[in-house]
Scaffold this active site. Structure first.
Site, PDB file in Angstrom:
ATOM      1  N   SER A  93      12.913  -0.736   3.205  1.00 52.42           N
ATOM      2  CA  SER A  93      13.261   1.107   4.117  1.00 52.42           C
ATOM      3  C   SER A  93      13.255   0.768   5.538  1.00 52.42           C
ATOM      4  O   SER A  93      12.300  -0.023   5.841  1.00 52.42           O
ATOM      5  CB  SER A  93      12.683   1.520   3.674  1.00 52.42           C
TER       6      SER A  93
ATOM      7  N   CYS B 292       0.674   1.415   5.534  1.00 54.76           N
ATOM      8  CA  CYS B 292       1.012   0.142   4.220  1.00 54.76           C
ATOM      9  C   CYS B 292       0.014   0.036   4.953  1.00 54.76           C
ATOM     10  O   CYS B 292      -0.035  -1.937   4.836  1.00 54.76           O
ATOM     11  CB  CYS B 292       1.842  -0.686   5.127  1.00 54.76           C
TER      12      CYS B 292
ATOM     13  N   THR C  58       3.255   4.244   1.674  1.00 55.85           N
ATOM     14  CA  THR C  58       4.571   4.578   2.818  1.00 55.85           C
ATOM     15  C   THR C  58       4.712   5.514   2.311  1.00 55.85           C
ATOM     16  O   THR C  58       4.435   6.064   1.873  1.00 55.85           O
ATOM     17  CB  THR C  58       6.080   3.273   2.876  1.00 55.85           C
TER      18      THR C  58
ATOM     19  N   GLN D  80       0.710  -1.705  -0.035  1.00 49.86           N
ATOM     20  CA  GLN D  80      -0.274  -0.175  -0.348  1.00 49.86           C
ATOM     21  C   GLN D  80       1.387   1.269  -0.183  1.00 49.86           C
ATOM     22  O   GLN D  80       1.868   0.781  -0.333  1.00 49.86           O
ATOM     23  CB  GLN D  80      -0.436   0.000   0.720  1.00 49.86           C
TER      24      GLN D  80
END
Length: 246
Positions: free
Chosen positions: A177, A193, A95, A93
Site C-alpha cells: 500500500s 506494523c 496496518t 503486524q
C-alpha cells in the site's frame, strides 16, 4: 470484484517488454471492501495453474485495519475506533487501509519467474521508491522494518508505504500500500506494523500534488518492470493502464 478463474471485462492483459517477458494482467477494481479482495485473491491462488497469467489488482479500500497471521492484537490501541479489524494470513503486524491509499495485490508465480521471496520483496520496494521519486519524494528501505520510509526532511523516518505477502504453493498474494492523500488519523489508533510511535505520512503531506490514479499508473508500470528485472522504461502501454471497470 473478480472471481477465480473468470476474468472481469475490465482486465487488461499485456506482455511487457522485452517480448519474451511473461504476461501480467492488471485489474483496476476501484473501491472494493477488503473482505471481498481477501477472499478473491485466495480463491485465485488456489485455482491457478502453471499456465495462469500473473496479476496485479489495484484497489482502494473503505477504512479497515488488517492484522497479519503472527500479529499481536495489542497493537490496536483503541478497541472502539469504529474501524473493523480483519485477521489475515499475510506476514507482518497491523496496518490500516482507507480512501486515498493505493493498494496493489501481486498474484505472482515465483517459481515460473525464478524469483526468491526476498528478491520479490526487494523488487517491490524498489518499484515504490522509484514511484515516489517520480514525484520528487526521496524514500528508502529501513533494516528490519519492511516498507518504505521518508529519507529526509522534517518527516524523515516516517512510513509512507507498507508491504506484506503470503506465499502459497510457490505463488504470492497480498501486496503493498502507498499513502497518496488520505486521512492519517486512523494510524494513531495503532502501532503501525508493530512499531510504537511510528509516524505515518502520505504523499500530499510531503507536497506531492498528483492524484490517486496518476500515482497508481506510475506504480503499476514500475512493478511490472521490476517483476521482469527491468530498471528503466515503463512496461505497460498507457492505453492499458487507463482501462477501468467503472
Amino acid at each position: 470484484m473478480p472471481s477465480a478463474p473468470a476474468a472481469p471485462d475490465a482486465a487488461a492483459s499485456v506482455a511487457p517488454n522485452p517480448p519474451a517477458a511473461l504476461p501480467v494482467t492488471v485489474r483496476w477494481l476501484g473501491e472494493t471492501p477488503y473482505d471481498a479482495c481477501f477472499d478473491a485473491m485466495r480463491a485465485f491462488t488456489d485455482a491457478r495453474t502453471p499456465d495462469t497469467d500473473d496479476e496485479i489488482w489495484v484497489v482502494e479500500h473503505p477504512p479497515v485495519y488488517t492484522l497479519g497471521q503472527a500479529g499481536n492484537p495489542a497493537h490496536l490501541l483503541v478497541a472502539d475506533s469504529g474501524v473493523p479489524l480483519v485477521k489475515v494470513d499475510r506476514g507482518g503486524q497491523i496496518t490500516y487501509h482507507g480512501p486515498g491509499q493505493i493498494v496493489a495485490y501481486l498474484l505472482v508465480d515465483l517459481r515460473r519467474r525464478k524469483l526468491m521471496v526476498r528478491t520479490l520483496v526487494t523488487r517491490i520496494e524498489e518499484a515504490v521508491i522509484e514511484t515516489l521519486a517520480a514525484y520528487n519524494l526521496a524514500s528508502a528501505r529501513k533494516a528490519g522494518a519492511p516498507g518504505i520510509y521518508v529519507e529526509s526532511g522534517p518527516h524523515r523516518g516516517a512510513k509512507i508505504a507498507a508491504l506484506g505477502l503470503k506465499i502459497r504453493n510457490g505463488c504470492s498474494y497480498h501486496g503493498l500500500s502507498v499513502n497518496v492523500k488520505m486521512d492519517l488519523r486512523p494510524f494513531l489508533a495503532i502501532n503501525p506494523c508493530g512499531y510504537a510511535g511510528l509516524e505515518t505520512i502520505d504523499m500530499a503531506s510531503l507536497g506531492a500534488t498528483a492524484d490517486w490514479h496518476e500515482v497508481a499508473q506510475t506504480l503499476v508500470r514500475r512493478l511490472i518492470a521490476h517483476l521482469d528485472g527491468a530498471t528503466a522504461a515503463a512496461a505497460l502501454p498507457q492505453q492499458a493502464l487507463e482501462q477501468s471497470n467503472d
